[in-house]
Design a protein around this motif. Structure first.
Motif, PDB file in Angstrom:
ATOM      1  N   THR A 428       4.702  -9.240  -5.439  1.00 59.08           N
ATOM      2  CA  THR A 428       4.701  -8.385  -4.243  1.00 59.08           C
ATOM      3  C   THR A 428       5.411  -9.021  -3.057  1.00 59.08           C
ATOM      4  O   THR A 428       5.681  -8.332  -2.061  1.00 59.08           O
ATOM      5  CB  THR A 428       3.261  -8.039  -3.831  1.00 59.08           C
ATOM      6  N   HIS A 431       3.906  -8.318   0.443  1.00 56.80           N
ATOM      7  CA  HIS A 431       3.490  -6.956   0.783  1.00 56.80           C
ATOM      8  C   HIS A 431       2.015  -6.784   0.415  1.00 56.80           C
ATOM      9  O   HIS A 431       1.662  -6.551  -0.743  1.00 56.80           O
ATOM     10  CB  HIS A 431       4.353  -5.928   0.038  1.00 56.80           C
ATOM     11  N   GLN A 432       1.166  -6.876   1.428  1.00 58.40           N
ATOM     12  CA  GLN A 432      -0.269  -6.899   1.165  1.00 58.40           C
ATOM     13  C   GLN A 432      -0.803  -5.562   0.662  1.00 58.40           C
ATOM     14  O   GLN A 432      -1.750  -5.521  -0.131  1.00 58.40           O
ATOM     15  CB  GLN A 432      -1.020  -7.339   2.425  1.00 58.40           C
ATOM     16  N   ASP A 433      -0.182  -4.465   1.092  1.00 58.03           N
ATOM     17  CA  ASP A 433      -0.654  -3.168   0.602  1.00 58.03           C
ATOM     18  C   ASP A 433      -0.388  -3.035  -0.896  1.00 58.03           C
ATOM     19  O   ASP A 433      -1.210  -2.499  -1.646  1.00 58.03           O
ATOM     20  CB  ASP A 433       0.012  -2.018   1.375  1.00 58.03           C
ATOM     21  N   GLN A 434       0.761  -3.554  -1.332  1.00 53.91           N
ATOM     22  CA  GLN A 434       1.066  -3.531  -2.756  1.00 53.91           C
ATOM     23  C   GLN A 434       0.123  -4.453  -3.529  1.00 53.91           C
ATOM     24  O   GLN A 434      -0.327  -4.125  -4.631  1.00 53.91           O
ATOM     25  CB  GLN A 434       2.516  -3.966  -2.992  1.00 53.91           C
ATOM     26  N   ALA A 435      -0.158  -5.628  -2.942  1.00 54.70           N
ATOM     27  CA  ALA A 435      -1.084  -6.565  -3.587  1.00 54.70           C
ATOM     28  C   ALA A 435      -2.454  -5.928  -3.761  1.00 54.70           C
ATOM     29  O   ALA A 435      -3.074  -6.045  -4.829  1.00 54.70           O
ATOM     30  CB  ALA A 435      -1.191  -7.840  -2.754  1.00 54.70           C
ATOM     31  N   ARG A 437      -3.130  -2.723  -3.961  1.00 52.24           N
ATOM     32  CA  ARG A 437      -3.039  -1.672  -4.987  1.00 52.24           C
ATOM     33  C   ARG A 437      -3.186  -2.260  -6.390  1.00 52.24           C
ATOM     34  O   ARG A 437      -3.954  -1.763  -7.217  1.00 52.24           O
ATOM     35  CB  ARG A 437      -1.684  -0.942  -4.889  1.00 52.24           C
ATOM     36  N   ILE A 438      -2.461  -3.343  -6.631  1.00 53.54           N
ATOM     37  CA  ILE A 438      -2.488  -3.942  -7.969  1.00 53.54           C
ATOM     38  C   ILE A 438      -3.875  -4.514  -8.266  1.00 53.54           C
ATOM     39  O   ILE A 438      -4.453  -4.274  -9.334  1.00 53.54           O
ATOM     40  CB  ILE A 438      -1.428  -5.051  -8.073  1.00 53.54           C
ATOM     41  N   ALA A 570       1.414  -4.743 -11.751  1.00 51.43           N
ATOM     42  CA  ALA A 570       2.185  -4.951 -10.527  1.00 51.43           C
ATOM     43  C   ALA A 570       3.375  -3.998 -10.445  1.00 51.43           C
ATOM     44  O   ALA A 570       3.673  -3.437  -9.386  1.00 51.43           O
ATOM     45  CB  ALA A 570       2.669  -6.398 -10.463  1.00 51.43           C
ATOM     46  N   GLY A 572       3.663  -1.099 -11.932  1.00 47.44           N
ATOM     47  CA  GLY A 572       3.194   0.282 -11.811  1.00 47.44           C
ATOM     48  C   GLY A 572       3.660   1.127 -12.986  1.00 47.44           C
ATOM     49  O   GLY A 572       4.751   0.913 -13.540  1.00 47.44           O
ATOM     50  N   ARG A 575       7.217   2.993 -12.844  1.00 47.37           N
ATOM     51  CA  ARG A 575       8.380   2.111 -12.922  1.00 47.37           C
ATOM     52  C   ARG A 575       8.456   1.421 -14.289  1.00 47.37           C
ATOM     53  O   ARG A 575       9.547   1.190 -14.816  1.00 47.37           O
ATOM     54  CB  ARG A 575       8.310   1.071 -11.804  1.00 47.37           C
TER      55      ARG A 575
END
Length: 582
Positions: A428, A431-435, A437-438, A570, A572, A575
């Protein structure tokens, strides 16, 4: 003193030393607090080898506190030692610092940009902060303050009055061949460098003096003009304590009365046993160099009697290494410090590394990929302690890692696997929002609600990725499918990808994807996805490795990468499907 409560953790080295120290303290000073000690020289970064000098007595002192006894853990800051040389690799230091060689460490300016008034204070501050994070309770003693305020005046006069006896003890070792250095040495610190000089021929360390001097003298004045210790005592009157010295650095000389003079110190091999007697130290460890025949600890055991004291119980402690790095020395820059370690690992893990090994056992601290395995080992121990299946010695080491006599150390509320957190932080890229989410998809039935639940472990893992993983080993997910590779795949490879893609939706969790990626080669070979290794032929492992390599190439363009279940989460689902050619 309260009645000794027998520890339930009697199988570990800490408890055994605590038993011995309590008994010896009661014999030497009944009814008084137990005194254990460490010595640190702030001559440069105080590194992870030096930390063993502190952690060994800390763990013993903490066990003694747990049993209800009063105990003092002294840390003697050897900040009145001479500045020996300019360490390499320290920001804000250049060749001009060489002009301060020979001065007390507290008289040397701090590196440029430091908020502290001196070299010694700069390096003491970093260590003090780390010790607080590690839960180490101690009484700090500045040797500059002790000497310059006259605290040791009586001890100095006593040593000078008995210099012939001290000289006779030291002389037993001057004519002997210096002992061979042990293969595994304690990381060199200021005191050891001086101690090493004291073995073999006469030296500055033991107080021997050159031509025109009074002969052996156990006290070294700092020059009143240039502040350096390049001085020779040229005369001394035992009745008046009148002392004359000359400085070879600047040519200055003066006559003073030692009974009112506070600008100098006892030489190392006399200074250390003097402090044992003065403080009533019962327990103090020493490195391998200090423990060899003719070294400071051994000679100090004879000299301490001159001051009316006894040698402490003194276990030898072995070398602490760093994965992939050479032996540490505080006289050089660039060696890992406790602060460096605490940026990438929780205090509990670092405490555990020191607690689980006996002092005479060497061990390594990992700053490379090995840190992930250490964390896995720690988490397994944590689980065994929780379910009651851990061995007694392991329970003891775990207890000493997670708490002190005053309570639990702060810990991560949701301790997810370190390697998973590192992989997520890698993929990520901040990117904490992505972290989040995962990480929230790792266990859909109990999703992570906030990254704060995974802190500070997440922050430590992210720091490790950002500071210790080379750029060419970082994970960069492909932006577009590898059309050429997809086109070249044979039918078996295409089928393996189809099996994976068909199962993604139903297995979208860490455990589910683990089962899926390991199961695809089994199913292709005609076995159940649930088949155990014992039920499978050896070639299944080869097929799994081949399948994993294909996925890595299609997702990140390399043969290897983070654990595939974590990587898939991670990237998704959408993707993943695109990159695998759906």
């Amino acid at each position: 003193m309260p009645i000794v409560a027998q520890s339930t953790e009697t199988t570990d080295w800490v408890s055994r030393f605590a038993d011995e120290v309590i008994e010896e303290s009661e014999r030497r000073a009944p009814g008084k607090p137990v005194v254990v000690a460490s010595g640190l020289s702030p001559s440069g970064p105080i590194h992870l080898g030096n930390l063993r000098e502190v952690m060994t007595p800390h763990l013993v002192a903490d066990e003694i506190r747990r049993r209800g006894h009063q105990v003092r853990h002294l840390i003697s800051w050897d900040d009145y030692d001479r500045y020996r040389k300019v360490p390499a690799g320290i920001t804000g230091v250049d060749e001009t610092w060489a002009e301060h060689i020979g001065k007390p460490l507290t008289s040397v300016p701090a590196p440029k940009g430091s908020a502290y008034p001196s070299w010694a204070e700069h390096f003491k501050a970093a260590m003090t902060e780390s010790l607080a994070e590690l839960g180490v309770e101690f009484d700090g003693i500045s040797q500059t303050a002790q000497y310059t305020s006259g605290v040791y005046r009586d001890q100095i006069l006593h040593a000078v009055a008995h210099r012939a006896e001290i000289d006779a003890i030291l002389d037993q070792y001057r004519t002997k061949k210096a002992p061979a250095k042990p293969k595994q040495q304690k990381p060199v610190d200021e005191a050891e460098l001086e101690a090493a000089e004291g073995s073999g021929a006469a030296s500055e360390d033991d107080g021997s003096s050159g031509a025109g001097s009074v002969g052996y003298f156990p006290y070294k004045p700092y020059c009143g003009n240039c502040e350096k210790d390049l001085t020779t005592v040229t005369s001394y009157d035992d009745d008046t304590t009148e002392l004359t010295y000359a400085c070879t650095a600047c040519g200055f000389s003066e006559t003073v009365r030692l009974n009112e003079f506070n600008r100098g110190k006892l030489v190392w091999k006399v200074d250390w046993p003097m402090r044992w007697a003065y403080e009533g130290v019962v327990f103090e460890p020493s490195g391998v160099d200090h423990s060899s025949p003719g070294s400071s600890f051994q000679v100090g055991g004879q000299i301490v009697g001159i001051f009316g004291g006894k040698q402490p119980i003194g276990p030898m402690y072995a070398f602490v290494g760093i994965s992939g790095m050479a032996k540490m020395s505080s006289s050089r820059g660039g060696v890992p410090t406790p602060a460096d370690a605490l940026k990438i690992m929780e205090p509990q893990l670092l405490r555990w590394l020191y607690a689980r090994r006996r002092p005479n056992q060497s061990f390594k601290i990992a700053f490379d990929q090995e840190i992930q395995r250490l964390y896995d080992e720690w988490d397994k121990l944590d689980a065994k302690v929780a379910d009651g299946s851990a061995l007694p010695a392991d329970v003891a080491a775990h207890s000493r890692a997670v708490r002190t006599a005053t309570g639990e150390l702060p810990r991560t509320g949701r301790p997810l696997p370190y390697r998973t957190l590192a992989s997520v932080a890698d993929i990520t890229a901040g990117h904490q929002d992505q972290a989040l989410r995962i990480l929230s998809e790792l266990d859909p039935e109990n999703p992570l609600g906030s990254l704060d639940e995974a802190r500070p472990r997440y922050d430590k893992a992210e720091a490790w990725i950002n500071t210790h993983v080379p750029a060419d080993q970082r994970t960069i997910v492909r932006q577009e499918p590898d059309a050429e590779l997809l086109k070249s795949l044979d039918e078996a490879s295409r089928q393996s990808l189809r099996l994976l893609l068909d199962g993604l939706a139903d297995h979208w969790s860490l455990d589910g994807l683990t089962h899926l990626v390991y199961g695809v080669p089994k199913v292709q070979a005609g076995f159940s996805a649930d088949a155990t290794p014992k039920e499978l032929p050896p070639e299944i492992k080869t097929a799994q490795r081949t399948f994993f390599a294909l996925l890595y190439h299609l997702l990140v363009g390399r043969d290897t990468g983070p654990r595939l279940p974590t990587l898939l989460l991670a990237v998704g689902q959408e993707r993943v499907r695109a990159l695998l050619g759906e």
